[in-house]
Design an enzyme around this catalytic site. Structure first.
Site, PDB file in Angstrom:
ATOM      1  N   CYS A 111       0.866  -1.182   0.000  1.00 42.13           N
ATOM      2  CA  CYS A 111       0.000   0.000   0.000  1.00 42.13           C
ATOM      3  C   CYS A 111       0.900   1.228   0.000  1.00 42.13           C
ATOM      4  O   CYS A 111       1.852   1.293   0.792  1.00 42.13           O
ATOM      5  CB  CYS A 111      -0.887  -0.010   1.244  1.00 42.13           C
ATOM      6  SG  CYS A 111      -1.952   1.454   1.353  1.00 42.13           S
TER       7      CYS A 111
ATOM      8  N   HIS B 224      -8.963  -3.520  -2.458  1.00 44.60           N
ATOM      9  CA  HIS B 224      -8.053  -2.722  -1.629  1.00 44.60           C
ATOM     10  C   HIS B 224      -8.438  -1.231  -1.682  1.00 44.60           C
ATOM     11  O   HIS B 224      -8.531  -0.571  -0.646  1.00 44.60           O
ATOM     12  CB  HIS B 224      -6.611  -2.939  -2.121  1.00 44.60           C
ATOM     13  CG  HIS B 224      -5.569  -2.176  -1.365  1.00 44.60           C
ATOM     14  ND1 HIS B 224      -4.639  -2.789  -0.559  1.00 44.60           N
ATOM     15  CD2 HIS B 224      -5.294  -0.839  -1.290  1.00 44.60           C
ATOM     16  CE1 HIS B 224      -3.845  -1.864  -0.020  1.00 44.60           C
ATOM     17  NE2 HIS B 224      -4.218  -0.673  -0.457  1.00 44.60           N
ATOM     18  N   GLU B 225      -8.675  -0.712  -2.895  1.00 41.87           N
ATOM     19  CA  GLU B 225      -8.985   0.723  -3.034  1.00 41.87           C
ATOM     20  C   GLU B 225     -10.340   1.056  -2.435  1.00 41.87           C
ATOM     21  O   GLU B 225     -10.500   2.091  -1.775  1.00 41.87           O
ATOM     22  CB  GLU B 225      -8.915   1.172  -4.502  1.00 41.87           C
ATOM     23  CG  GLU B 225      -7.555   1.038  -5.163  1.00 41.87           C
ATOM     24  CD  GLU B 225      -6.394   1.534  -4.327  1.00 41.87           C
ATOM     25  OE1 GLU B 225      -6.552   2.501  -3.568  1.00 41.87           O
ATOM     26  OE2 GLU B 225      -5.314   0.921  -4.413  1.00 41.87           O
TER      27      GLU B 225
ATOM     28  N   HIS C  43     -10.173   1.556   1.162  1.00 32.74           N
ATOM     29  CA  HIS C  43      -9.708   2.912   1.499  1.00 32.74           C
ATOM     30  C   HIS C  43     -10.868   3.903   1.532  1.00 32.74           C
ATOM     31  O   HIS C  43     -10.917   4.784   2.396  1.00 32.74           O
ATOM     32  CB  HIS C  43      -8.700   3.418   0.454  1.00 32.74           C
ATOM     33  CG  HIS C  43      -7.275   3.023   0.695  1.00 32.74           C
ATOM     34  ND1 HIS C  43      -6.582   3.371   1.822  1.00 32.74           N
ATOM     35  CD2 HIS C  43      -6.397   2.316  -0.072  1.00 32.74           C
ATOM     36  CE1 HIS C  43      -5.337   2.904   1.751  1.00 32.74           C
ATOM     37  NE2 HIS C  43      -5.206   2.246   0.607  1.00 32.74           N
TER      38      HIS C  43
HETATM   39 ZN    ZN Z   1      -3.597   1.239  -0.100  1.00 34.94          ZN
END
Ligand code: ZN
Length: 193
Positions: free
Chosen positions: A107, A149-150, A153
């Site tokens: 990340c 993953h995004e 966020h």
């Molecule tokens: Zn990340």
């Protein structure tokens, strides 16, 4: 414009992103900044939180990553993912499969840290587009992992939230190092301005 990437443990990384309303010139500029910054850092994805803006907005580009293949389907028909890059995710909604696969992940907000993370094997995605429409696709492999993953966020979730307490203890020093480096960086910036 290349923006500075926010590192752990800045509070904005824990902020749930606000929904994007109209596609204003400011939103287009932010998308350009996300793309410029992701490319500069050689990342495969970047969320708005990582440049300090808590919005439901992220970019992804898996072009050229051969060692970790990506798969993409539109209406269940396989397509070449590279033809759809870069992807801009605006207010994305996901439907992940229950089946998970483990693979390594980094990340840009955690420099140097690589973790094995279990993620859904495949994910259905519905997103708004910059021209005001919607785009639906399914993703797996690196692309699926990047989407998951995004979008984490965008809801203030980080990849360290997916590991066990034991694994967390094992990386405690790495996290402390990133935090200390971050404070030094922030302090230095204040003195410079
Ligand atoms: Zn990340």
């Amino acid at each position: 414009m290349i923006r500075e990437i926010v590192h752990y443990d800045a509070p904005v990384l824990r902020a749930k992103g606000k929904e994007v309303g109209a596609i204003t010139p400011e939103i287009r500029t932010l998308v350009d900044d996300l793309l410029d910054t992701m490319r500069e850092e050689r990342g495969v994805g970047l969320a708005s939180q990582q440049i300090g803006e808590a919005l439901q907005l992220a970019v992804i580009d898996i072009t050229g990553v051969k060692e970790r293949p990506s798969k993409m389907w539109i209406k269940n028909t396989p397509v070449d993912p590279e033809e759809y890059m870069p992807l801009v995710l605006i207010n994305p909604v996901l439907k992940p499969t229950k089946t998970k696969v483990v693979s390594h992940e980094g990340c840009l907000s955690f420099p140097g840290l690589v973790l094995d993370i279990a993620r859904a094997q495949r994910v259905g995605v519905k997103t708004r587009t910059l021209d005001g429409g919607t785009f639906e696709f399914d993703a797996a492999g690196l692309l699926g992992r990047a989407v998951l993953h995004e979008v984490d966020h965008l809801h203030g979730r980080l990849f360290i939230d997916h590991i066990t307490a034991k694994e967390r203890r094992e990386i405690r020093e790495d996290l402390e190092y990133i935090k200390r480096a971050n404070r030094f960086r922030n302090g230095r910036r204040k003195n410079d301005s």
